[in-house]
Design an enzyme around this catalytic site. Structure first.
Site, PDB file in Angstrom:
ATOM      1  N   HIS A   1      -9.579  -6.912   1.597  1.00 17.19           N
ATOM      2  CA  HIS A   1      -8.363  -6.138   1.824  1.00 17.19           C
ATOM      3  C   HIS A   1      -7.383  -6.288   0.658  1.00 17.19           C
ATOM      4  O   HIS A   1      -6.782  -5.316   0.193  1.00 17.19           O
ATOM      5  CB  HIS A   1      -7.703  -6.620   3.126  1.00 17.19           C
ATOM      6  CG  HIS A   1      -6.691  -5.681   3.676  1.00 17.19           C
ATOM      7  ND1 HIS A   1      -7.011  -4.461   4.207  1.00 17.19           N
ATOM      8  CD2 HIS A   1      -5.335  -5.775   3.774  1.00 17.19           C
ATOM      9  CE1 HIS A   1      -5.923  -3.853   4.610  1.00 17.19           C
ATOM     10  NE2 HIS A   1      -4.893  -4.617   4.354  1.00 17.19           N
TER      11      HIS A   1
ATOM     12  N   PHE B   1       7.068  -3.469 -12.297  1.00 16.40           N
ATOM     13  CA  PHE B   1       6.060  -3.948 -11.347  1.00 16.40           C
ATOM     14  C   PHE B   1       6.374  -5.382 -10.948  1.00 16.40           C
ATOM     15  O   PHE B   1       5.942  -6.333 -11.596  1.00 16.40           O
ATOM     16  CB  PHE B   1       4.684  -3.849 -12.012  1.00 16.40           C
ATOM     17  CG  PHE B   1       3.534  -4.085 -11.076  1.00 16.40           C
ATOM     18  CD1 PHE B   1       3.255  -3.214 -10.045  1.00 16.40           C
ATOM     19  CD2 PHE B   1       2.706  -5.196 -11.241  1.00 16.40           C
ATOM     20  CE1 PHE B   1       2.177  -3.425  -9.190  1.00 16.40           C
ATOM     21  CE2 PHE B   1       1.631  -5.420 -10.396  1.00 16.40           C
ATOM     22  CZ  PHE B   1       1.368  -4.527  -9.363  1.00 16.40           C
TER      23      PHE B   1
ATOM     24  N   TRP C   1       0.837  -1.204   0.000  1.00 19.33           N
ATOM     25  CA  TRP C   1       0.000   0.000   0.000  1.00 19.33           C
ATOM     26  C   TRP C   1       0.876   1.260   0.000  1.00 19.33           C
ATOM     27  O   TRP C   1       0.530   2.263  -0.632  1.00 19.33           O
ATOM     28  CB  TRP C   1      -0.901  -0.007   1.249  1.00 19.33           C
ATOM     29  CG  TRP C   1      -1.727   1.219   1.412  1.00 19.33           C
ATOM     30  CD1 TRP C   1      -1.406   2.361   2.087  1.00 19.33           C
ATOM     31  CD2 TRP C   1      -3.027   1.455   0.854  1.00 19.33           C
ATOM     32  NE1 TRP C   1      -2.411   3.278   1.995  1.00 19.33           N
ATOM     33  CE2 TRP C   1      -3.416   2.738   1.251  1.00 19.33           C
ATOM     34  CE3 TRP C   1      -3.895   0.674   0.076  1.00 19.33           C
ATOM     35  CZ2 TRP C   1      -4.648   3.298   0.886  1.00 19.33           C
ATOM     36  CZ3 TRP C   1      -5.128   1.222  -0.294  1.00 19.33           C
ATOM     37  CH2 TRP C   1      -5.484   2.509   0.116  1.00 19.33           C
TER      38      TRP C   1
HETATM   39  N1  INI Z   1       0.622  -5.551   2.331  1.00 14.70           N
HETATM   40  C1  INI Z   1       1.241  -6.328   1.412  1.00 14.70           C
HETATM   41  O1  INI Z   1       2.263  -5.903   0.832  1.00 14.70           O
HETATM   42  N2  INI Z   1       0.759  -7.567   1.125  1.00 14.70           N
HETATM   43  C2  INI Z   1      -0.367  -8.076   1.736  1.00 14.70           C
HETATM   44  O2  INI Z   1      -0.746  -9.226   1.429  1.00 14.70           O
HETATM   45  C3  INI Z   1      -1.033  -7.286   2.693  1.00 14.70           C
HETATM   46  N3  INI Z   1      -2.214  -7.769   3.338  1.00 14.70           N
HETATM   47  O3  INI Z   1      -2.722  -8.856   2.992  1.00 14.70           O
HETATM   48  O4  INI Z   1      -2.754  -7.181   4.242  1.00 14.70           O
HETATM   49  C4  INI Z   1      -0.507  -5.994   2.982  1.00 14.70           C
HETATM   50  N4  INI Z   1      -1.103  -5.199   3.893  1.00 14.70           N
HETATM   51  C5  INI Z   1      -0.427  -4.079   4.500  1.00 14.70           C
HETATM   52  C6  INI Z   1      -0.580  -2.803   3.683  1.00 14.70           C
HETATM   53  O5  INI Z   1       0.223  -2.851   2.535  1.00 14.70           O
HETATM   54  C7  INI Z   1      -0.178  -1.576   4.516  1.00 14.70           C
HETATM   55  O6  INI Z   1       1.189  -1.683   4.878  1.00 14.70           O
HETATM   56  C8  INI Z   1      -1.021  -1.409   5.778  1.00 14.70           C
HETATM   57  O7  INI Z   1      -2.397  -1.398   5.440  1.00 14.70           O
HETATM   58  C9  INI Z   1      -0.667  -0.071   6.496  1.00 14.70           C
HETATM   59  O8  INI Z   1      -0.924   1.053   5.657  1.00 14.70           O
END
Ligand code: INI
Length: 158
Positions: free
Chosen positions: A90, A115, A59
């Site tokens: 999510h 990517f 994210w």
């Molecule tokens: N981030 C990932 O890179 N991969 C995932 O599978 C994942 N899941 O499943 O939750 C994930 N979540 C964290 C997100 O990227 C953020 O770091 C978090 O929401 C804080 O902003």
């Protein structure tokens, strides 16, 4: 007469790379990083021309990528992450925003953004793509970065 073909070489000598790697699912993303570093070095990149930036999760990738690209110090940015589908939506938000954000940056900054973010249904599928059965998508992303950086140099200096 044949048409003129513009094609980036797989030659990384003298090119500068930034690698953005997510800590989330680090068991997988560290393997993607190994693959990317191996591909860069095998094509002539030197460690003094490679920078690694770690972020919490996929994210956070677009905002960190934007800050790196704004510096205009690199020939390409390689983004490595792993989003695995769970039981809630999510996955769709995280994977969707990472892909959309990086795609937009890639178009607008004039620096190739590759990517290397896995989006899989299972951990096994992710492992397969991080150095097991299905190759290493980190290495593939690094090769795409090298080729596209060289192609852009040709387009800018025809
Ligand atoms: N981030 C990932 O890179 N991969 C995932 O599978 C994942 N899941 O499943 O939750 C994930 N979540 C964290 C997100 O990227 C953020 O770091 C978090 O929401 C804080 O902003």
């Amino acid at each position: 007469m044949s048409p003129k073909v513009y094609e980036g070489q797989l030659q990384a000598n003298g090119l500068k790379f930034a690698i953005l790697v997510s800590r989330f699912n680090s068991f997988v993303t560290e393997r993607l990083l190994d693959g990317a570093l191996d591909a860069l070095r095998r094509h002539g990149a030197t460690d003094d021309n490679i920078e690694i930036y770690r972020i919490p999760g996929s994210w956070e990738m677009p905002v960190a990528a934007a800050a790196i690209l704004k510096q205009k110090r690199h020939n390409a940015l390689i983004c490595l992450g792993c989003v695995i589908r769970g039981e809630t939506p999510h996955f769709d938000y995280v994977a969707g925003e990472a892909a959309k954000g990086l795609g937009q940056l890639s178009m607008h900054q004039g620096i190739p953004v590759s990517f290397g973010v896995l989006t899989t249904n299972t951990l096994e599928q992710a492992i397969d793509r991080a150095g097991a059965k299905s190759g290493n998508k980190g290495a593939d992303a690094a090769m795409a970065a090298i080729e596209t950086a060289n192609l852009l140099a040709q387009i800018q200096n025809p």
